[in-house]
Scaffold this motif. Structure first.
Motif, mmCIF file in Angstrom:
data_model
loop_
_atom_site.group_PDB
_atom_site.id
_atom_site.type_symbol
_atom_site.label_atom_id
_atom_site.label_comp_id
_atom_site.label_asym_id
_atom_site.label_seq_id
_atom_site.Cartn_x
_atom_site.Cartn_y
_atom_site.Cartn_z
ATOM 1 N N CYS A 121 -26.198 9.762 -2.459
ATOM 2 C CA CYS A 121 -25.365 10.997 -1.315
ATOM 3 C C CYS A 121 -25.545 9.392 0.105
ATOM 4 O O CYS A 121 -25.485 9.298 0.542
ATOM 5 C CB CYS A 121 -25.788 11.953 -0.257
ATOM 6 S SG CYS A 121 -25.552 13.291 -1.241
ATOM 7 N N MET B 10 -15.262 14.887 1.212
ATOM 8 C CA MET B 10 -16.598 15.737 0.819
ATOM 9 C C MET B 10 -17.324 15.871 -0.280
ATOM 10 O O MET B 10 -16.835 16.400 -1.267
ATOM 11 C CB MET B 10 -17.550 16.446 1.890
ATOM 12 C CG MET B 10 -17.301 15.867 3.640
ATOM 13 S SD MET B 10 -18.128 16.854 4.768
ATOM 14 C CE MET B 10 -20.081 15.608 4.411
ATOM 15 N N THR C 260 -20.279 10.865 0.451
ATOM 16 C CA THR C 260 -20.180 11.587 1.692
ATOM 17 C C THR C 260 -20.260 12.760 0.902
ATOM 18 O O THR C 260 -19.727 13.165 0.567
ATOM 19 C CB THR C 260 -18.814 11.550 2.464
ATOM 20 O OG1 THR C 260 -18.845 9.947 3.229
ATOM 21 C CG2 THR C 260 -19.164 11.991 4.020
ATOM 22 N N CYS C 261 -21.557 13.450 1.123
ATOM 23 C CA CYS C 261 -21.867 14.726 0.716
ATOM 24 C C CYS C 261 -22.167 15.860 2.071
ATOM 25 O O CYS C 261 -21.871 15.473 3.097
ATOM 26 C CB CYS C 261 -23.486 14.306 0.240
ATOM 27 S SG CYS C 261 -23.552 13.251 -1.435
#
Length: 137
Positions: free
Chosen positions: A87, A110, A91-92
Motif C-alpha cells: 500500500c 483502489m 492506493t489501497c
C-alpha cells in the motif's frame, strides 16, 4: 442613716524568690563546604537519516503503478500474498489487510484483496482488473 461599710482588706500576696535562669551559651560549628553546582553542557543530538527505498522502475507494466516487485497488469500469476509495503506503492482500500482473495483493482482505481470473492470491490464501483506478478512466488 444606713450603716457605712468598709471594704475588706486583702492580705498581701507573697512574692516568689527570683531564680536565675541559666541558658547554654551557643557554640558555632565549623561551616560545611558547599560542593560546586554542576553545569550541564548541551550536546547536539544528530538528526537521524534514513535510506530511501526507491522502487526499481519496471519495464512494460501495462500502466500499473511503478513498484519494486514488478507487479503489473499484463501477464503473470495472481497475487494472493502481496508484499507488506504494497500500500506504499498502490492506493489501497481501508480494509485491504483483511482481504482473503487475490489483489484486484476496483473500478475507482483502489486496490483490494477480494479477488475471487463474491461482492469484491463492493462500494468501489465493482471490479476493474487483476494485478499480476512474474516470478517464483
Amino acid at each position: 442613716m444606713p450603716p457605712t461599710l468598709t471594704p475588706p482588706t486583702l492580705a498581701p500576696t507573697p512574692t516568689l524568690p527570683q531564680i536565675p535562669t541559666l541558658l547554654p551559651t551557643p557554640t558555632l560549628s565549623p561551616a560545611l563546604p558547599v560542593p560546586p553546582t554542576p553545569t550541564l553542557a548541551l550536546v547536539p543530538t544528530p538528526t537521524p537519516t534514513f535510506a530511501s527505498i526507491a522502487p526499481a522502475p519496471v519495464g512494460n507494466s501495462c500502466n500499473a503503478p511503478v513498484n519494486p516487485w514488478g507487479y503489473n497488469f499484463c501477464v503473470g500469476s495472481l497475487i494472493w500474498a502481496p508484499e507488506v509495503a504494497f500500500c506504499t506503492y498502490f492506493t489501497c482500500i481501508p480494509n485491504f489487510a483483511d482481504g482473503k482473495g487475490f489483489v484486484i483493482q476496483c473500478a475507482d482505481g483502489m486496490f483490494s484483496r477480494t479477488g475471487s470473492i463474491a461482492g469484491s470491490c463492493a462500494g468501489h464501483g465493482g471490479n476493474r482488473r487483476a494485478l499480476f506478478f512474474i516470478g517464483d512466488d
